[in-house]
Design an enzyme around this catalytic site. Structure first.
Site, short mmCIF file in Angstrom:
data_model
loop_
_atom_site.label_atom_id
_atom_site.label_comp_id
_atom_site.label_asym_id
_atom_site.label_seq_id
_atom_site.Cartn_x
_atom_site.Cartn_y
_atom_site.Cartn_z
N ARG A 495 4.13 -15.66 48.49
CA ARG A 495 3.52 -15.05 47.31
C ARG A 495 4.52 -15.02 46.14
O ARG A 495 5.63 -15.54 46.23
CB ARG A 495 3.02 -13.65 47.65
CG ARG A 495 4.09 -12.62 47.93
CD ARG A 495 3.45 -11.30 48.35
NE ARG A 495 4.45 -10.27 48.60
CZ ARG A 495 4.40 -9.39 49.59
NH1 ARG A 495 3.39 -9.44 50.45
NH2 ARG A 495 5.33 -8.47 49.73
N GLU A 497 6.92 -13.44 44.96
CA GLU A 497 8.00 -12.47 45.20
C GLU A 497 9.22 -13.25 45.69
O GLU A 497 10.11 -13.54 44.91
CB GLU A 497 7.54 -11.42 46.22
CG GLU A 497 8.39 -10.17 46.22
CD GLU A 497 7.69 -9.00 46.91
OE1 GLU A 497 8.38 -8.04 47.25
OE2 GLU A 497 6.45 -9.07 47.10
N ASP A 504 15.10 -5.22 53.87
CA ASP A 504 14.72 -6.17 54.91
C ASP A 504 15.95 -6.80 55.56
O ASP A 504 16.04 -6.95 56.78
CB ASP A 504 13.84 -7.28 54.32
CG ASP A 504 12.61 -6.74 53.61
OD1 ASP A 504 12.77 -5.88 52.74
OD2 ASP A 504 11.50 -7.20 53.91
N GLU A 776 4.05 -8.82 57.76
CA GLU A 776 4.57 -7.71 56.97
C GLU A 776 4.01 -6.37 57.43
O GLU A 776 4.70 -5.36 57.43
CB GLU A 776 4.23 -7.94 55.49
CG GLU A 776 4.71 -6.86 54.55
CD GLU A 776 4.41 -7.19 53.10
OE1 GLU A 776 5.06 -6.61 52.22
OE2 GLU A 776 3.52 -8.04 52.85
#
Length: 923
Positions: A495, A497, A504, A776
């Site tokens: 996406r 991003e 993370d 996610e």
């Protein structure tokens, strides 16, 4: 000590050392290999003047330890072979050190190549032969070494995505070439060609760094690409991270408006003269077939606009525009510390689908990152459109809503001259499915081939067990890591991003170190973290930082910014890399001091950091139950706990580096933070804050629960886990700690129950739903086939894959001894359970292969162990019935390499290097 002599190495005029040594007998059973310099094999372009050298020993005997080594370094292989012209020689040094041995010879000159060998002695008095020669080559060590000028194509452009510029220059080679190096960087991305041949095989160069402060350059050996007489060099430029679209705001040009090139080729001739080919005002520029190329949005390529021969001598560039000189900028030019992005493997489609909406869709069978190679034969001007997605919806249609604004679309206009093959240049996609249109006929499976790209992190770990679903989980973890380690540790690859989210990275770092060699990868990224760290010590949410704006920093979130401390400590533990602690220590300290300063403004307690925003236990479980809305852990709890965690690790780092004053200061600070934490969050009955799984996992895992309250807190932890199942309820910060802390607290079966669980929420629920990477969200695809919120629903997001750490450390039992980092001393501690009858893991360490695999049959357990040469291990064997333990079918007293257990410790053994097979009857 070797004696100095008057010999010199002509090319660099550095004093040499006489390496002639007596010829002594050597042992064929002891050898040295796998020589590395700064984690790399025969690297060129190293800009550390004192690089570290490592090697691996092989032995035909158990219990072998290195007792001494000798390194010799020369300017040529002949110099090593003759032993007559060494630049540096250690002589025999009594030491067990075989990793990270620093070069201590004369300072290198830019471009100088060093050849080196090592031989060793062991604890049996044996001596190895000299190893095969290896080399490293220095890069450009001083700013003055850059003779080229920054240049920009003199082309008209707008503020959207423009055609990719092409730059070229011709030059003459005037003699017999001895060697040639190309040093290249740019603002944007580049692909370079010399005489029609691609220079190197690396992608997305120069890489993504904190561009305002650090810009990488690459070094290439181009000796074999030059030819006598006329030559030509050509360079394609792409927007990349420099001026492409980089976030969900629709903005581009985060780092600048113009693309620019800096290139120099240094040619050394056999007669001792040299020549420089430089980027300067003599270059030409134009555009060509790449009409648009953007990391998020894809690429448009018109093959009808190709310029055949443009990077060869004799091409007519009279219609091309010129270039203009560009500002040099403030960024420091650095050699890459990490591995480059490369094409790593290929994936072939498994089937072609016709969706209910009529689209033709290729199923690659694997959620992957990269692109597809197109093979097509079609009339001139035919437009082929390739769209990429991670999933089909529950009706079987192509699903792209979770890509948000990222288009992930490749358009190819055919030239119309037979079979054409195409791959995009400056874009990558995250996908499993490819929708194709424009084919003049029904395509076959051979029309597309998936090209998997990621940083060249070499696989080091493997895990498998008797539960096939868990084996698929491990597969998904590894593919999630590969797809998101594309020069920086991104959160997602599909996406709009694709950023280096710090949270993370810190929760996944230990798992990453098991799966692959990520020492260089994290070294590079941590350099950017320190560079982008704010002057007050706050660490941006993403590294490189593209979210912060003047007066509005996006920084300082607990659990995210702590990557500044957690990741370097993890790298140190996994690779024994003390230098990473030395280099990152100012950054680590600045982050802890930022938290201390912010805590001092608290209205509750000056030792409680609770005044700033954090993402908290991101994406923790939430339900529709009226009596249990979800597992919400207070953000001030998260902040206070991570203040303690980073202070603890900083104190340990100070001890490791011999900074006694800092160690005492931060040890005292830690005790004050812990006391305040207990007062605020732990009741006298052992209840921790919100009573969530995350609260207990963090408080117990970070050592924040006082010993008198620990037993009750562990019981409450178990109750929280078993409230609905057992069932996990944790988010990004709680999940990595969940099973490790349960196991360490004596609740092993709870950990196994969570790992084995197949219903939502669980690690295996996505596996049963057909996932091939980590999601996610726990329910990225819901049980009814619908999707979670498309605004945040990546199906390739490695954070929850941090369970991999538990699989290696606890299920299989490969663990680090913190006092002997880098697996110099290994702990083998298998934890059988969960109904599994087998589990095993292996790990390629800097010393060699570590392996632990157990199997249970008919009440008997066997454990196969491998310990690399020059290390030893402590083995913790579970449930051993007295008098039944054997190794290789023999009593332990007759087994070489095993130290008999002490009285009362029949299941704790000391083992030297070698392969062992233990077996025993279980209690």
């Amino acid at each position: 000590m070797a004696m100095m002599c008057c010999n010199t190495v002509k090319a660099f005029r550095i004093p040499a050392i006489l390496c002639v040594l007596p010829v002594l007998a050597f042992s064929a059973g002891l050898s040295v290999g796998d020589l590395k310099c700064e984690y790399k094999t025969d690297p060129i372009g190293i800009d550390d003047p004192m690089p570290r050298l490592s090697w691996i020993l092989e032995s035909d005997r158990r219990g072998t330890l290195q007792t001494a080594y000798e390194i010799r370094v020369a300017g040529s292989p002949a110099g090593l072979k003759s032993g007559s012209a060494c630049i540096w020689a250690t002589g025999r040094r009594g030491s067990e050190q075989s990793v990270h041995v620093p070069y201590e010879g004369p300072a290198p000159a830019s471009g100088q190549r060093f050849y080196w060998q090592v031989r060793v002695w062991d604890n049996r008095g044996r001596k190895s032969e000299w190893s095969a020669p290896a080399f490293w080559e220095a890069g450009l060590l001083n700013p003055s070494d850059w003779k080229a000028s920054w240049i920009e194509p003199d082309l008209k452009e707008d503020t959207t995505s423009n055609p990719c510029p092409m730059l070229r220059r011709e030059f003459a080679v005037r003699g017999v070439v001895k060697s040639a190096r190309a040093y290249i960087t740019c603002r944007g991305l580049y692909e370079a060609e010399l005489n029609g041949t691609r220079i190197g095989d690396v992608l997305f160069t120069p890489g993504w760094t904190a561009y305002q402060k650090r810009l990488q350059y690459q070094t290439y050996d181009v000796t074999g690409l030059l030819r006598p007489g006329e030559n030509a060099v050509g360079v394609l430029l792409g927007d990349g991270w420099h001026r492409g679209y980089l976030d969900w705001s629709g903005r581009n040009r985060h780092y600048g408006d113009r693309l620019a090139l800096l290139l120099q080729i240094h040619i050394l001739y056999e007669d001792g003269t040299d020549q420089w080919v430089l980027s300067d005002s003599g270059w030409k520029s134009s555009t060509g077939p790449i009409r648009m190329s953007d990391i998020y949005h894809g690429e448009t390529y018109d093959a009808r606009l190709e310029k055949p021969g443009w990077s060869r001598a004799g091409y007519d560039d009279s219609a091309w525009e010129g270039v203009r000189q560009a500002d040099a900028g403030a960024a420091r030019l650095i050699a890459p510390a990490g591995p480059p992005v490369k094409r790593m493997e290929e994936v072939h489609p498994v089937k072609i689908l016709k969706t209910p909406e009529g689209e033709t869709v290729f199923d690659m069978g694997q959620n992957m990152v990269g692109w597809v190679r197109l093979k097509i034969e079609a009339p001139r001007g035919t437009a082929i459109v390739l769209k990429h997605a991670e999933a089909l919806d529950k009706n079987g249609n192509f699903y792209t809503a979770n890509l948000r604004s990222a288009k992930q679309t490749v358009r190819y206009f055919c030239r119309g001259s037979g079979v054409e093959t195409f791959e995009p240049h400056f874009t990558f996609q995250g996908f499993r499915y490819v929708s194709v249109s424009g084919f003049p006929h029904e395509p076959g499976l051979g029309a597309l081939t998936g090209v998997v790209i990621h940083s060249n992190i070499q696989p080091t770990g493997s895990f498998s067990c008797s539960n096939p679903l868990v084996n698929q989980l491990q597969h998904n973890i590894q593919w999630g890591q590969k797809g998101n380690f594309v020069d920086v540790p991104t959160d997602c690859p599909q996406r709009d991003e694709r950023m280096g989210w710090t949270g993370d990275a810190q929760v996944f770092a230990r798992t990453a170190c098991f799966n692959a060699d990520v020492a260089g990868f994290f070294t590079k990224w941590l350099g950017d973290l320190a560079a982008d760290q704010l002057t007050n010590g706050a660490v941006p949410h993403v590294i490189p930082d593209v979210l912060g704006k003047p007066g509005s920093p996006a920084a300082g979130a607990a659990g995210w910014a702590d990557a500044a401390v957690v990741v370097p400590w993890t790298v140190y533990q996994c690779y024994g890399d003390r230098r990473i602690l030395e280099r990152q220590y100012p950054s680590m300290k600045a982050w802890v001091e930022y938290m201390r300063a912010r805590a001092a403004t608290s209205h509750v307690d000056p030792m409680l950091w609770n005044v700033d925003y954090t993402f908290g236990d991101w994406l923790a479980f939430h339900s529709d139950r009226s009596d249990y809305p979800g597992a919400t852990t207070d953000m001030d709890f998260i902040s206070a706990a991570y203040f303690a965690r980073s202070t603890d690790l900083l104190q340990r780092t100070a001890v490791a580096l011999g900074k006694q004053e800092d160690a005492e200061q931060y040890g005292a600070l830690l005790e004050k933070i812990k006391a305040a934490f207990v007062r605020e969050f732990i009741s006298e009955n052992g209840r921790v804050a919100n009573n969530t799984q995350t609260c207990y996992a963090i408080a117990l895992g970070f050592g924040l629960v006082p010993e008198p309250l620990r037993e009750m807190a562990v019981k409450r932890f178990g109750w929280a886990v078993n409230m609905f199942g057992p069932q996990l309820t944790t988010g990004f910060l709680g999940t990595p700690l969940l099973c490790p802390v349960l196991t360490q607290c004596g609740r092993l079966e709870d950990a196994y129950d969570l790992v084995n669980r197949k219903e939502y929420p669980s690690w295996l629920y996505p596996v049963t739903a057909g996932a091939t990477t980590i999601w996610e969200r726990w329910d990225g695809i819901k049980p009814d086939g619908s999707f979670q919120d498309p605004g945040m629903n990546s199906l390739n997001h490695y954070a929850y894959g941090a369970i991999g750490e538990w699989l290696y450390r606890f299920a299989a039992g490969i663990e680090i001894d913190e006092k002997n980092p880098g697996y110099k001393h290994i702990l083998i501690q298998p934890h059988p359970g969960g109904g599994w009858n087998r589990a095993g893991a292996s790990l390629e360490t800097l010393y060699g292969r570590v392996a632990s695999e157990w199997e249970i049959r008919d009440g008997k357990m066997s454990l196969s162990v491998e310990i690399p040469v020059n290390t030893d291990a402590t083995l913790f064997l579970p449930a051993v019935k007295s008098g039944t333990l054997t190794e290789g079918g023999k009593a332990l007293s007759k087994s070489e390499g095993i130290k008999p257990p002490e009285d009362g410790k029949r299941s704790i053994l000391q083992a030297g290097s070698g392969r062992y097979v233990f077996s025993w009857t279980m209690e």
